[in-house]
Design a protein around this motif. Sequence first.
Motif, PDB file in Angstrom:
ATOM      1  N   LEU A 241      83.456 -14.007 -74.981  1.00 40.61           N
ATOM      2  CA  LEU A 241      84.814 -13.781 -75.496  1.00 40.61           C
ATOM      3  C   LEU A 241      84.811 -14.028 -76.996  1.00 40.61           C
ATOM      4  N   ASN A 242      85.421 -13.120 -77.736  1.00 44.78           N
ATOM      5  CA  ASN A 242      85.634 -13.377 -79.153  1.00 44.78           C
ATOM      6  C   ASN A 242      87.036 -12.931 -79.521  1.00 44.78           C
ATOM      7  N   GLU A 243      87.776 -13.820 -80.134  1.00 43.16           N
ATOM      8  CA  GLU A 243      89.159 -13.545 -80.534  1.00 43.16           C
ATOM      9  C   GLU A 243      89.947 -12.924 -79.389  1.00 43.16           C
ATOM     10  N   GLY A 244      89.736 -13.480 -78.193  1.00 46.44           N
ATOM     11  CA  GLY A 244      90.545 -13.081 -77.048  1.00 46.44           C
ATOM     12  C   GLY A 244      90.095 -11.838 -76.328  1.00 46.44           C
ATOM     13  N   ARG A 245      89.031 -11.203 -76.784  1.00 45.35           N
ATOM     14  CA  ARG A 245      88.573  -9.970 -76.120  1.00 45.35           C
ATOM     15  C   ARG A 245      87.187 -10.175 -75.514  1.00 45.35           C
ATOM     16  N   VAL A 246      86.933  -9.484 -74.411  1.00 45.90           N
ATOM     17  CA  VAL A 246      85.601  -9.517 -73.816  1.00 45.90           C
ATOM     18  C   VAL A 246      84.692  -8.643 -74.678  1.00 45.90           C
ATOM     19  N   VAL A 247      83.695  -9.265 -75.302  1.00 45.68           N
ATOM     20  CA  VAL A 247      82.767  -8.473 -76.119  1.00 45.68           C
ATOM     21  C   VAL A 247      81.436  -8.257 -75.405  1.00 45.68           C
ATOM     22  N   PHE A 248      81.244  -8.959 -74.263  1.00 44.96           N
ATOM     23  CA  PHE A 248      80.050  -8.712 -73.455  1.00 44.96           C
ATOM     24  C   PHE A 248      80.303  -9.158 -72.028  1.00 44.96           C
ATOM     25  N   ASP A 249      79.822  -8.379 -71.066  1.00 46.84           N
ATOM     26  CA  ASP A 249      79.910  -8.727 -69.648  1.00 46.84           C
ATOM     27  C   ASP A 249      78.680  -8.105 -68.991  1.00 46.84           C
ATOM     28  N   GLY A 250      77.691  -8.937 -68.661  1.00 48.45           N
ATOM     29  CA  GLY A 250      76.492  -8.362 -68.068  1.00 48.45           C
ATOM     30  C   GLY A 250      75.434  -9.402 -67.791  1.00 48.45           C
ATOM     31  N   SER A 251      74.214  -8.934 -67.565  1.00 46.36           N
ATOM     32  CA  SER A 251      73.119  -9.821 -67.159  1.00 46.36           C
ATOM     33  C   SER A 251      72.494 -10.506 -68.372  1.00 46.36           C
ATOM     34  N   THR A 252      71.646 -11.484 -68.078  1.00 44.54           N
ATOM     35  CA  THR A 252      70.932 -12.201 -69.141  1.00 44.54           C
ATOM     36  C   THR A 252      70.111 -11.223 -69.986  1.00 44.54           C
ATOM     37  N   LEU A 253      69.380 -10.331 -69.323  1.00 43.90           N
ATOM     38  CA  LEU A 253      68.514  -9.424 -70.075  1.00 43.90           C
ATOM     39  C   LEU A 253      69.322  -8.432 -70.903  1.00 43.90           C
ATOM     40  N   GLU A 254      70.465  -7.983 -70.331  1.00 43.32           N
ATOM     41  CA  GLU A 254      71.316  -7.083 -71.117  1.00 43.32           C
ATOM     42  C   GLU A 254      71.833  -7.796 -72.365  1.00 43.32           C
ATOM     43  N   LEU A 255      72.119  -9.086 -72.217  1.00 40.71           N
ATOM     44  CA  LEU A 255      72.619  -9.844 -73.367  1.00 40.71           C
ATOM     45  C   LEU A 255      71.529 -10.007 -74.419  1.00 40.71           C
ATOM     46  N   THR A 256      70.334 -10.428 -73.974  1.00 40.98           N
ATOM     47  CA  THR A 256      69.287 -10.691 -74.967  1.00 40.98           C
ATOM     48  C   THR A 256      68.762  -9.394 -75.595  1.00 40.98           C
ATOM     49  N   HIS A 257      68.975  -8.262 -74.908  1.00 38.62           N
ATOM     50  CA  HIS A 257      68.518  -6.992 -75.480  1.00 38.62           C
ATOM     51  C   HIS A 257      69.645  -6.204 -76.152  1.00 38.62           C
ATOM     52  N   SER A 258      70.819  -6.807 -76.240  1.00 37.66           N
ATOM     53  CA  SER A 258      71.944  -6.068 -76.823  1.00 37.66           C
ATOM     54  C   SER A 258      71.669  -5.719 -78.282  1.00 37.66           C
ATOM     55  N   GLU A 259      72.109  -4.523 -78.663  1.00 38.34           N
ATOM     56  CA  GLU A 259      71.930  -4.103 -80.058  1.00 38.34           C
ATOM     57  C   GLU A 259      73.208  -4.284 -80.855  1.00 38.34           C
ATOM     58  N   ASP A 260      74.214  -4.884 -80.219  1.00 37.09           N
ATOM     59  CA  ASP A 260      75.485  -5.098 -80.899  1.00 37.09           C
ATOM     60  C   ASP A 260      75.293  -6.115 -82.031  1.00 37.09           C
ATOM     61  N   PRO A 261      75.608  -5.749 -83.266  1.00 38.46           N
ATOM     62  CA  PRO A 261      75.331  -6.641 -84.403  1.00 38.46           C
ATOM     63  C   PRO A 261      76.071  -7.980 -84.297  1.00 38.46           C
ATOM     64  N   TRP A 262      77.343  -7.943 -83.824  1.00 34.35           N
ATOM     65  CA  TRP A 262      78.086  -9.197 -83.715  1.00 34.35           C
ATOM     66  C   TRP A 262      77.399 -10.133 -82.712  1.00 34.35           C
ATOM     67  N   LEU A 263      76.991  -9.571 -81.565  1.00 33.86           N
ATOM     68  CA  LEU A 263      76.323 -10.384 -80.535  1.00 33.86           C
ATOM     69  C   LEU A 263      74.994 -10.917 -81.057  1.00 33.86           C
ATOM     70  N   GLN A 264      74.231 -10.065 -81.706  1.00 31.26           N
ATOM     71  CA  GLN A 264      72.938 -10.504 -82.230  1.00 31.26           C
ATOM     72  C   GLN A 264      73.121 -11.669 -83.187  1.00 31.26           C
ATOM     73  N   ASN A 265      74.132 -11.566 -84.014  1.00 26.81           N
ATOM     74  CA  ASN A 265      74.406 -12.642 -84.971  1.00 26.81           C
ATOM     75  C   ASN A 265      74.854 -13.903 -84.250  1.00 26.81           C
ATOM     76  N   PHE A 266      75.716 -13.730 -83.232  1.00 26.59           N
ATOM     77  CA  PHE A 266      76.215 -14.874 -82.476  1.00 26.59           C
ATOM     78  C   PHE A 266      75.069 -15.592 -81.761  1.00 26.59           C
ATOM     79  N   LEU A 267      74.113 -14.835 -81.266  1.00 26.10           N
ATOM     80  CA  LEU A 267      73.009 -15.424 -80.491  1.00 26.10           C
ATOM     81  C   LEU A 267      71.901 -15.976 -81.371  1.00 26.10           C
TER      82      LEU A 267
END
Length: 268
Positions: A241-267
């Motif tokens: 969740l970021n600023e009240g919105r779901v920005v990711f919903d999925g498996s561990t591998l989908e998360l670690t392989h995400s190409e979303d720049p915000w997620l990559q920065n967050f992780l």
Amino acid sequence: MPEEKPKEPVLEVRNVSIAFDNNRVLDDVSFTLNNGETCVLLGPAGGGKSVLLKIINGLIPPDSGSIRVFGQEVTTMKQQELFQMRRRVGMVFQESALFDSMDVEDNVAYRLNEEGVDPAEAHKRVEEALEFVELGQAIDKFPSELSGGMRRRVSIARALITKPDLILYDSPTGGLDPITSTTIVELILKQRDESHTTSLMITHRLQDAFFLATHHWDSATKSATLIPDGGVDQNTKFLVLNEGRVVFDGSTLELTHSEDPWLQNFLS
Ligand SMILES: Nc1ncnc2c1ncn2[C@@H]1O[C@H](COP(=O)(O)OP(=O)(O)O)[C@@H](O)[C@H]1O
Ligand SMILES: [Mg+2]
């Protein structure tokens, strides 16, 4: 073989929004939690994680949207129905939230005493719950006599004593040092792998989230062990969740392989 009916989700959150004054805290949040899944809820502080948990448990009504727990709509429940629903939900609050005037036994037995469970039976179940969190020797102590980590164990025992069908953990390692945090995550892992209870766990600590995703409880050695070959637990999923919105919903591998720049920065 008899055909199994598809099981209803344990938790279904649909288009939930809430604002306090002009502050939009949750914005059209939707996700589903199936039986036996553990969902790690991550996101920056102030992102609406605790508010979401309170809405799920019927403590705060949303402005709009639907929450179904065990197939029943929470937003329209009467007080009595909410009590019934909460009997099947274990909640571990941020900062433990123990009753300071009660000893550990009465804190842990609280729900059982409310339900009028026979005192001898309640005592036996308190002992079992304290055994599970490895705190049997503290049964007569008061919260003020316990360390932060021990208090957190008591609050977990209190949530587990009713053998809930859904556990909501709000930042169970918040305010604890890294070593104590790991011992608490190990308890959550043990609960997941021994009881397979559907769970939603908020954490601000990525280490905790990935520890849970990459370890299994080994009942032989009574310890958390790394899943071999870079494997991950298939029943553990992530919601960010970021600023009240779901920005990711999925498996561990989908998360670690995400190409979303915000997620990559967050992780990172
Ligand atoms: N009861 C309340 N009244 C007004 N604002 C609230 C209330 N509860 C939470 N908030 C606000 O909602 C936002 C999200 O809070 P919270 O869910 O606690 O975030 P977190 O993701 O850190 O758990 C924050 O800006 C907080 O100030
Ligand atoms: Mg919070």
